[in-house]
Design a protein around this motif. Structure first.
Motif, mmCIF file in Angstrom:
data_model
loop_
_atom_site.group_PDB
_atom_site.id
_atom_site.type_symbol
_atom_site.label_atom_id
_atom_site.label_comp_id
_atom_site.label_asym_id
_atom_site.label_seq_id
_atom_site.Cartn_x
_atom_site.Cartn_y
_atom_site.Cartn_z
ATOM 1 N N GLU A 1 -15.653 -20.445 -27.648
ATOM 2 C CA GLU A 1 -15.382 -21.526 -28.603
ATOM 3 C C GLU A 1 -16.531 -22.533 -28.573
ATOM 4 O O GLU A 1 -17.078 -22.812 -27.508
ATOM 5 C CB GLU A 1 -14.082 -22.250 -28.220
ATOM 6 N N GLU A 2 -16.835 -23.107 -29.751
ATOM 7 C CA GLU A 2 -17.931 -24.091 -29.811
ATOM 8 C C GLU A 2 -17.703 -25.255 -28.853
ATOM 9 O O GLU A 2 -18.642 -25.775 -28.252
ATOM 10 C CB GLU A 2 -18.080 -24.663 -31.234
ATOM 11 N N THR A 3 -16.428 -25.670 -28.712
ATOM 12 C CA THR A 3 -16.131 -26.851 -27.886
ATOM 13 C C THR A 3 -16.529 -26.650 -26.423
ATOM 14 O O THR A 3 -16.792 -27.618 -25.718
ATOM 15 C CB THR A 3 -14.621 -27.164 -27.943
ATOM 16 N N VAL A 4 -16.579 -25.385 -25.983
ATOM 17 C CA VAL A 4 -16.917 -25.089 -24.589
ATOM 18 C C VAL A 4 -18.333 -25.555 -24.253
ATOM 19 O O VAL A 4 -18.593 -26.105 -23.186
ATOM 20 C CB VAL A 4 -16.772 -23.570 -24.335
ATOM 21 N N GLN B 1 -20.241 -27.701 -26.236
ATOM 22 C CA GLN B 1 -20.687 -28.932 -26.889
ATOM 23 C C GLN B 1 -21.153 -30.009 -25.916
ATOM 24 O O GLN B 1 -22.232 -30.592 -26.098
ATOM 25 C CB GLN B 1 -19.596 -29.476 -27.826
ATOM 26 N N PRO B 2 -20.395 -30.297 -24.829
ATOM 27 C CA PRO B 2 -20.884 -31.327 -23.888
ATOM 28 C C PRO B 2 -22.244 -30.948 -23.290
ATOM 29 O O PRO B 2 -23.129 -31.805 -23.135
ATOM 30 C CB PRO B 2 -19.803 -31.378 -22.810
ATOM 31 N N ASN C 1 -24.949 -31.501 -25.921
ATOM 32 C CA ASN C 1 -25.237 -32.938 -26.049
ATOM 33 C C ASN C 1 -26.143 -33.403 -24.903
ATOM 34 O O ASN C 1 -27.095 -34.162 -25.109
ATOM 35 C CB ASN C 1 -23.943 -33.747 -26.036
ATOM 36 N N ARG D 1 -21.911 -19.118 -32.992
ATOM 37 C CA ARG D 1 -20.750 -18.408 -32.448
ATOM 38 C C ARG D 1 -20.508 -17.086 -33.185
ATOM 39 O O ARG D 1 -20.345 -17.061 -34.402
ATOM 40 C CB ARG D 1 -19.505 -19.277 -32.552
ATOM 41 N N TYR E 1 -25.514 -24.072 -31.331
ATOM 42 C CA TYR E 1 -24.676 -22.982 -30.834
ATOM 43 C C TYR E 1 -24.280 -22.097 -32.013
ATOM 44 O O TYR E 1 -23.757 -22.590 -33.017
ATOM 45 C CB TYR E 1 -23.432 -23.538 -30.143
#
Length: 446
Positions: A78-81, A83-84, A87, A102, A100
């Motif tokens: 998942e993109e959220t994995v 993202q931090p 950043n 996917r 990213y």
């Protein structure tokens, strides 16, 4: 003389410099199962080795190639994995943009590149690096770039020598010792052909790699259904009745891999070269392999005079990485090859060697931790011994045979494990949230 079209990298004098991008392959959650129980908490590419996520070591290498302005992470998490992490990298390395990409499903190392070819080709780059995130090495990317330009190459791969008996576990390269040209490439051959192996780091001309992958896709669709591909996934989706347009090709050919499906064909084109690294290299496949990778990266940091490492002293045998927020009693003896994570408490008289201690752990007084990964928020009691078995640094496996049974040479405690006072744990893999109140050895504790 090659009949291939001239490479875009050979521009007339006075022309603009050739542009280069980088792609880092991270796989997805259905991969990395050998990295359990650690990957149950965190994707393998984000696991900290020598104080930094595994994938960050790739970024640090890419940052040393001044002309790279764009880096893509390709995988099916998942993109959220990520993202931090993205950043963070964007702040640390403002010179390039990080995106990213996917995959909608596992496409394989080549399938993912081909699926995102339009994004990679935007701005018409001449060539791009491809790095597998699960390898540990010094990533000599500028040396690869120099060889690429010197030879007017279409592809360069990083290679290294391993012991003859372990070579067949890897992709094997037969090359011309004088010109460095790749003459033959076989992924995991059944018999010995060479001890020069593929490190999983590549530099491709954009006009070479995408047609080569397209040819592999075409071959795949023309193969009869009865052929099996044991290591690939989603095979049903590989065999739709196909039309010729690109979108349908993407759906038809779920898993196309650089190593098995593409590289041997590029070797036949005679524009493929290998840069043999004499520096360290190993894969990070199993959870236990993070410990030797940690040692190799720490040693490299120590040799380069990194200020991140703890200053050597009577009780700190270098190289040792201690996070600034960790508390280590001055009577504890650490090193060599130890990484201590954020907010760790290490008590008096503790001995830690060849280990990774992850964040928020507590190791009570006089405990001994060797050849071990201590999972997040775990607690080790006073006078406890948690240890694995040393293996040679040149070995590419982290399993050993004890009493006729193959076990991990590295002891691994998953998240929030507890080891009681005076308890001895040896060569065990312990799943998260377990309490060990008695001595245990050579077991998987579930």
């Amino acid at each position: 003389m090659s009949l291939q079209p001239p490479s875009l990298s050979m521009r007339p004098k006075g022309g603009s410099a050739p542009s280069t991008k980088a792609v880092i392959l991270v796989g997805g959650p259905s991969r990395g199962t050998r990295f359990r129980p650690l990957s149950m908490e965190l994707p393998k590419p984000l696991f900290p080795v020598a104080g930094h996520p595994i994938i960050e070591h790739c970024f640090r290498a890419v940052a040393k190639v001044p002309e790279i302005k764009e880096v893509f992470i390709v995988g099916y998490y998942e993109e959220t994995v990520f993202q931090p992490f993205i950043n963070s990298m964007s702040n640390v390395f403002p010179q390039f943009s990080v995106k990213y990409l996917r995959e909608y499903q596992a496409l394989g190392t080549a399938g993912g590149l081909y699926h995102f070819r339009d994004v990679i080709l935007k701005g018409r780059p001449d060539r791009f690096f491809v790095l597998n995130a699960d390898v540990c090495c010094s990533f000599p990317l500028n040396d690869m770039l120099k060889l690429f330009e010197d030879k007017d190459a279409e592809a360069v791969m990083l290679g290294t020598r391993v012991a003859n008996e372990s070579a067949t576990n890897f992709g094997c390269i037969v090359s011309d010792a004088h010109t460095k040209r790749v003459l033959h490439y076989v992924e995991k051959p059944e018999s010995h052909i060479s001890n020069l192996i593929n490190c999983g780091v590549y530099l491709f001309s954009t006009e070479c790699i995408f047609p080569a992958i397209r040819s592999a896709i075409k071959r795949r669709t023309e193969r009869p259904r009865l052929l099996s591909y044991p290591s690939s996934e989603n095979l049903e989706s590989s065999f739709y009745q196909g039309q010729d347009d690109d979108d349908d090709e993407d759906r038809e050919n779920a898993v196309i891999r650089l190593e098995q499906d593409v590289l041997s064909d590029i070797a036949d084109s005679r524009q493929f070269f290998v840069l043999e690294t004499k520096d360290f290299w190993r894969q990070i496949k199993t959870a236990g392999s993070a410990v030797p990778a940690n040692a190799l990266y720490l040693m490299k940091a120590f040799q380069s005079g990194s200020e991140e490492l703890a200053a050597p002293s009577a009780n700190l045998i270098p190289p040792v990485y201690i996070h600034p927020s960790a508390q280590v009693d001055p009577t504890a003896k650490l090193g060599p090859n130890v990484s201590i994570g954020p907010r760790v408490h290490v008590g008096a008289g503790v001995r830690i060697k060849e280990s990774i201690v992850l964040e928020d752990c507590e190791i009570k007084h006089d405990a001994c931790v060797m050849y071990t990964i201590v999972g997040w928020h775990s607690k080790i009691g006073a006078w406890a011994r948690v240890e694995g078995t040393p293996t040679p640094i040149t070995s590419h496996t982290t399993s050993i045979v004890k009493n006729g049974v193959k076990v991990q040479s590295i002891t691994i405690l998953g998240k929030e494990c507890g080891v009681g006072d005076e308890v001895r744990v040896q060569n065990c893999v312990c799943l998260p949230y377990k309490e060990l109140k008695r001595d245990v050895s050579n077991e998987v504790i579930m």
